[in-house]
Design a protein around this motif. Structure first.
Motif, PDB file in Angstrom:
ATOM      1  N   ALA A  67       0.830  -1.206   0.000  1.00 51.65           N
ATOM      2  CA  ALA A  67       0.000   0.000   0.000  1.00 51.65           C
ATOM      3  C   ALA A  67       0.863   1.254   0.000  1.00 51.65           C
ATOM      4  CB  ALA A  67      -0.929  -0.007   1.210  1.00 51.65           C
ATOM      5  N   VAL A  68       1.967   1.242   0.742  1.00 46.33           N
ATOM      6  CA  VAL A  68       2.846   2.416   0.762  1.00 46.33           C
ATOM      7  C   VAL A  68       3.525   2.600  -0.593  1.00 46.33           C
ATOM      8  CG1 VAL A  68       4.873   3.476   1.835  1.00 46.33           C
ATOM      9  CG2 VAL A  68       3.210   2.272   3.251  1.00 46.33           C
ATOM     10  N   VAL A  69       3.965   1.502  -1.190  1.00 41.32           N
ATOM     11  CA  VAL A  69       4.583   1.586  -2.521  1.00 41.32           C
ATOM     12  C   VAL A  69       3.574   2.110  -3.541  1.00 41.32           C
ATOM     13  CG1 VAL A  69       5.539   0.234  -4.429  1.00 41.32           C
ATOM     14  CG2 VAL A  69       6.315  -0.190  -2.085  1.00 41.32           C
ATOM     15  N   ALA A  70       2.337   1.607  -3.473  1.00 46.48           N
ATOM     16  CA  ALA A  70       1.306   2.054  -4.417  1.00 46.48           C
ATOM     17  C   ALA A  70       1.030   3.542  -4.278  1.00 46.48           C
ATOM     18  CB  ALA A  70       0.026   1.253  -4.192  1.00 46.48           C
ATOM     19  N   ALA A  71       1.095   4.058  -3.050  1.00 44.95           N
ATOM     20  CA  ALA A  71       0.773   5.466  -2.815  1.00 44.95           C
ATOM     21  C   ALA A  71       1.941   6.400  -3.084  1.00 44.95           C
ATOM     22  CB  ALA A  71       0.304   5.646  -1.369  1.00 44.95           C
ATOM     23  N   THR A  72       3.159   5.890  -2.961  1.00 48.61           N
ATOM     24  CA  THR A  72       4.316   6.791  -3.007  1.00 48.61           C
ATOM     25  C   THR A  72       5.383   6.421  -4.029  1.00 48.61           C
ATOM     26  OG1 THR A  72       5.572   5.505  -1.362  1.00 48.61           O
ATOM     27  CG2 THR A  72       4.027   7.185  -0.520  1.00 48.61           C
ATOM     28  N   GLY A  73       5.380   5.181  -4.495  1.00 50.83           N
ATOM     29  CA  GLY A  73       6.460   4.718  -5.358  1.00 50.83           C
ATOM     30  C   GLY A  73       7.747   4.432  -4.616  1.00 50.83           C
ATOM     31  N   ALA A  74       7.679   4.305  -3.299  1.00 49.82           N
ATOM     32  CA  ALA A  74       8.873   4.086  -2.482  1.00 49.82           C
ATOM     33  C   ALA A  74       9.573   2.781  -2.851  1.00 49.82           C
ATOM     34  CB  ALA A  74       8.494   4.061  -1.002  1.00 49.82           C
ATOM     35  N   LYS A  75      10.889   2.780  -2.699  1.00 51.00           N
ATOM     36  CA  LYS A  75      11.701   1.594  -2.923  1.00 51.00           C
ATOM     37  C   LYS A  75      11.804   0.790  -1.634  1.00 51.00           C
ATOM     38  CE  LYS A  75      12.572   2.802  -7.165  1.00 51.00           C
ATOM     39  NZ  LYS A  75      11.925   2.072  -8.289  1.00 51.00           N
ATOM     40  N   VAL A  76      11.750  -0.528  -1.744  1.00 47.64           N
ATOM     41  CA  VAL A  76      11.778  -1.409  -0.583  1.00 47.64           C
ATOM     42  C   VAL A  76      13.198  -1.924  -0.351  1.00 47.64           C
ATOM     43  CG1 VAL A  76      10.896  -3.545   0.436  1.00 47.64           C
ATOM     44  CG2 VAL A  76       9.383  -2.092  -0.948  1.00 47.64           C
ATOM     45  N   ILE A  77      13.649  -1.785   0.904  1.00 55.43           N
ATOM     46  CA  ILE A  77      14.990  -2.211   1.304  1.00 55.43           C
ATOM     47  C   ILE A  77      14.850  -3.284   2.383  1.00 55.43           C
ATOM     48  CG2 ILE A  77      17.218  -1.461   2.230  1.00 55.43           C
ATOM     49  CD1 ILE A  77      16.399   1.415   1.448  1.00 55.43           C
ATOM     50  N   ALA A  78      15.676  -4.325   2.290  1.00 50.72           N
ATOM     51  CA  ALA A  78      15.663  -5.383   3.300  1.00 50.72           C
ATOM     52  C   ALA A  78      17.008  -6.092   3.286  1.00 50.72           C
ATOM     53  CB  ALA A  78      14.526  -6.377   3.031  1.00 50.72           C
ATOM     54  N   HIS A  79      17.191  -6.994   4.221  1.00 54.22           N
ATOM     55  CA  HIS A  79      18.393  -7.824   4.296  1.00 54.22           C
ATOM     56  C   HIS A  79      18.635  -8.491   2.938  1.00 54.22           C
ATOM     57  CE1 HIS A  79      21.045 -11.142   5.535  1.00 54.22           C
ATOM     58  NE2 HIS A  79      21.254 -10.495   6.679  1.00 54.22           N
ATOM     59  N   HIS A  80      19.891  -8.597   2.555  1.00 48.41           N
ATOM     60  CA  HIS A  80      20.202  -9.089   1.211  1.00 48.41           C
ATOM     61  C   HIS A  80      19.793 -10.544   0.996  1.00 48.41           C
ATOM     62  CE1 HIS A  80      23.971 -11.471   2.172  1.00 48.41           C
ATOM     63  NE2 HIS A  80      23.814 -10.784   3.287  1.00 48.41           N
ATOM     64  N   LEU A  81      19.543 -11.288   2.072  1.00 47.21           N
ATOM     65  CA  LEU A  81      19.102 -12.680   1.932  1.00 47.21           C
ATOM     66  C   LEU A  81      17.596 -12.845   2.109  1.00 47.21           C
ATOM     67  CD1 LEU A  81      21.939 -14.541   3.880  1.00 47.21           C
ATOM     68  CD2 LEU A  81      21.722 -14.202   1.406  1.00 47.21           C
TER      69      LEU A  81
END
Length: 263
Positions: A67-81
């Protein structure tokens, strides 16, 4: 750096966070489960959420991503694995990687396995150091290791990373469990004056306005950071008579976590 702590008020007692650059108004959302509250908080403050950081893969931390990505286009960051466990990850990070927010905010990624093996904490340096600790370090407690975690890894994270951070580091955990955690502390260490003093303050408290603790304070009342306390060890031996006379810190941590699992 501006920190907006968002109390979800849900059954899991989640905290979500926005970290904003005061110059550009760009913001990072940490574990924005309650996407409506996070998006509304950003609108009210005039911020633009450009990135999301998931501390780990559990749904109560990733469930608001879409929902946040849909509203803002934000990029998602997480642990590389964690890419296979978190849909739509744009950037996988490792220990020492830096997340920049706007013009002025830089956050260091710490690889902190234990609660899960793909857990990230964020450390802010500067005049007011801070740790966004997800489900690794709680106020007066430590995360469980039930769902994809490992207690030995959790101990190593505490001993080798968390405990070595400056005492004035402010602690921003993923949940509000402080009241129950303090009661656990006092069950293990009844003479802990810091826990005795703090418990009445937080009993039945409003988590939305709860004060932020520091690591220095945590070392006073967080049982998982008091592994050499004679009182902790003596009362632990009541539950585990086989405990050696001078148990090592890892053994104490493991036994405390075992007891906390059913507390």
């Amino acid at each position: 750096m501006i920190v907006e702590r968002i109390w979800t008020g849900n059954a899991f007692r989640n905290y979500n966070y926005l970290i904003a650059c005061p110059e550009s108004g760009e913001a990072l959302a940490i574990d924005p489960l309650d996407h409506e509250k996070c998006l509304n908080a950003a609108r009210v403050r005039g911020w633009q959420i450009t990135q999301i950081l998931n501390t780990h893969e559990h749904h109560d931390h990733t469930g608001g991503n879409a929902a946040v990505v849909a509203a803002t286009g934000a990029k998602v960051i997480a642990h590389h694995l964690a890419g296979g466990r978190i849909p739509g990850v744009d950037r996988g990070v490792k220990a020492g990687d830096v997340i920049k927010v706007g013009k002025t905010v830089e956050l260091e990624c710490l690889d902190t396995p234990g609660h899960t093996m793909c857990h990230i904490c964020l450390r802010a340096h500067g005049d007011q150091p801070a740790l966004f600790s997800g489900d690794t370090l709680f106020n007066a407690g430590a995360g469980n290791c039930h769902n994809g975690g490992n207690v030995e890894a959790m101990y190593a994270t505490f001993a080798d990373q968390i405990a070595k951070l400056p005492d004035d580091t402010r602690v921003y955990p993923g949940h509000d469990y402080i009241e129950n955690n303090l009661r656990f502390t006092l069950a293990r260490e009844p003479d802990n004056a810091a826990a005795q003093s703090l418990l009445p303050e937080v009993a039945g408290h409003d988590a939305a306005s709860a004060r932020v603790t520091t690591l220095g304070e945590e070392k006073q009342f967080n049982t998982f950071m008091r592994l050499s306390s004679p009182s902790v060890i003596a009362h632990l031996r009541e539950q585990f008579p086989e405990l050696p006379e001078a148990p090592d810190a890892k053994t104490v941590f493991t036994k405390l976590r075992e007891l906390r699992n059913t507390w």
